[in-house]
Design an enzyme around this catalytic site. Structure first.
Site, PDB file in Angstrom:
ATOM      1  CB  CYS A  45     -16.801  55.108 -77.981  1.00  0.00           C
ATOM      2  SG  CYS A  45     -17.544  56.597 -77.297  1.00  0.00           S
TER       3      CYS A  45
HETATM    4  C1  BEZ Z   1     -16.706  56.193 -73.244  1.00  0.00           C
HETATM    5  O1  BEZ Z   1     -16.959  55.917 -74.409  1.00  0.00           O
HETATM    6  O2  BEZ Z   1     -16.297  55.355 -72.468  1.00  0.00           O
HETATM    7  C2  BEZ Z   1     -16.937  57.574 -72.726  1.00  0.00           C
HETATM    8  C3  BEZ Z   1     -16.806  58.655 -73.574  1.00  0.00           C
HETATM    9  C4  BEZ Z   1     -16.981  59.940 -73.065  1.00  0.00           C
HETATM   10  C5  BEZ Z   1     -17.322  60.113 -71.749  1.00  0.00           C
HETATM   11  C6  BEZ Z   1     -17.505  58.998 -70.915  1.00  0.00           C
HETATM   12  C7  BEZ Z   1     -17.294  57.727 -71.411  1.00  0.00           C
END
Ligand code: BEZ
Length: 210
Positions: A45
């Site tokens: 994210c």
């Molecule tokens: C991420 O943004 O890295 C992420 C968020 C939720 C689950 C897996 C990865």
């Protein structure tokens, strides 16, 4: 039922990093890229939000605005902003909805309980200036999106709204287009005086004039 292409994007009022947003009013006459991400302070994210910030001039060129969402509270969004700037080189320059009450994520079907019953998946909605949903995409949490693809779809939508063409596989701005099948050859002569390459009666490739 899930939102479908051509539906009016539901209106809402929700808190964001830019203050309270009334969605339709905020969207105004712009195209909108509304996208959810699963969680603040997560690695994928963080890269996505930096990229959307970097691309702001590209959205602006297309009369488009981005707005993100997760179910984290506003305080978390604000605390996370510094990390995005520090690690991605671009600070948040678009609103991030704080959908802690899941009002917007429920309206837009951004929570897929069999994937995760509390967090949003990576949804994307392209919404046109008349507030119609023109594209929906859903990615899993583990896969960061390709925002160049989202810009490519925006280019295609804007072009095909203004001319009687469709865009072929892997098309990007400037590539040849396809004359839509509903246009007969007689009409096409007027619309495309430059001519076209008729590979099949239903497959007519045309180079658009600048
Ligand atoms: C991420 O943004 O890295 C992420 C968020 C939720 C689950 C897996 C990865």
């Amino acid at each position: 039922m899930a939102l479908q292409l051509g539906d009016i994007a539901p209106d809402f009022t929700q808190d964001s990093t830019d203050g309270t947003i009334n969605f339709h009013e905020w969207a105004g006459d712009n195209w909108v890229i509304l996208f959810s991400h699963p969680k603040d302070f997560t690695p994928v994210c963080t890269t996505e939000l930096g990229e959307v910030s970097r691309l702001k001039p590209e959205f602006e060129k297309r009369n488009a605005k981005a707005i993100g969402l997760s179910v984290d509270p506003l305080d978390d969004h604000k605390a996370w902003e510094g990390d995005i700037k520090e690690t991605q080189g671009h600070g948040l320059n678009f609103p991030l909805l704080a959908d802690a009450d899941r009002k917007v994520s429920s309206l837009y079907g951004m929570i897929h309980p069999n994937a995760n019953d509390t967090l949003t998946v990576r949804s994307v909605f392209i919404i046109d200036p008349s507030k119609k949903v023109r594209l929906t995409l859903t990615y899993p949490a583990s896969t960061g999106r390709n925002f160049a693809e989202i810009l490519r779809v925006l280019d295609s939508l804007q072009l095909t709204d203004s001319q009687k063409v469709a865009t072929p596989v892997n098309w990007t701005e400037g590539d040849d287009c396809i004359i839509v099948p509903s246009v007969d050859n007689e009409t096409a002569k007027g619309l495309f005086p430059q001519g076209w390459d008729e590979k099949k009666p239903y497959l007519r490739m045309v180079k658009l004039q600048k």
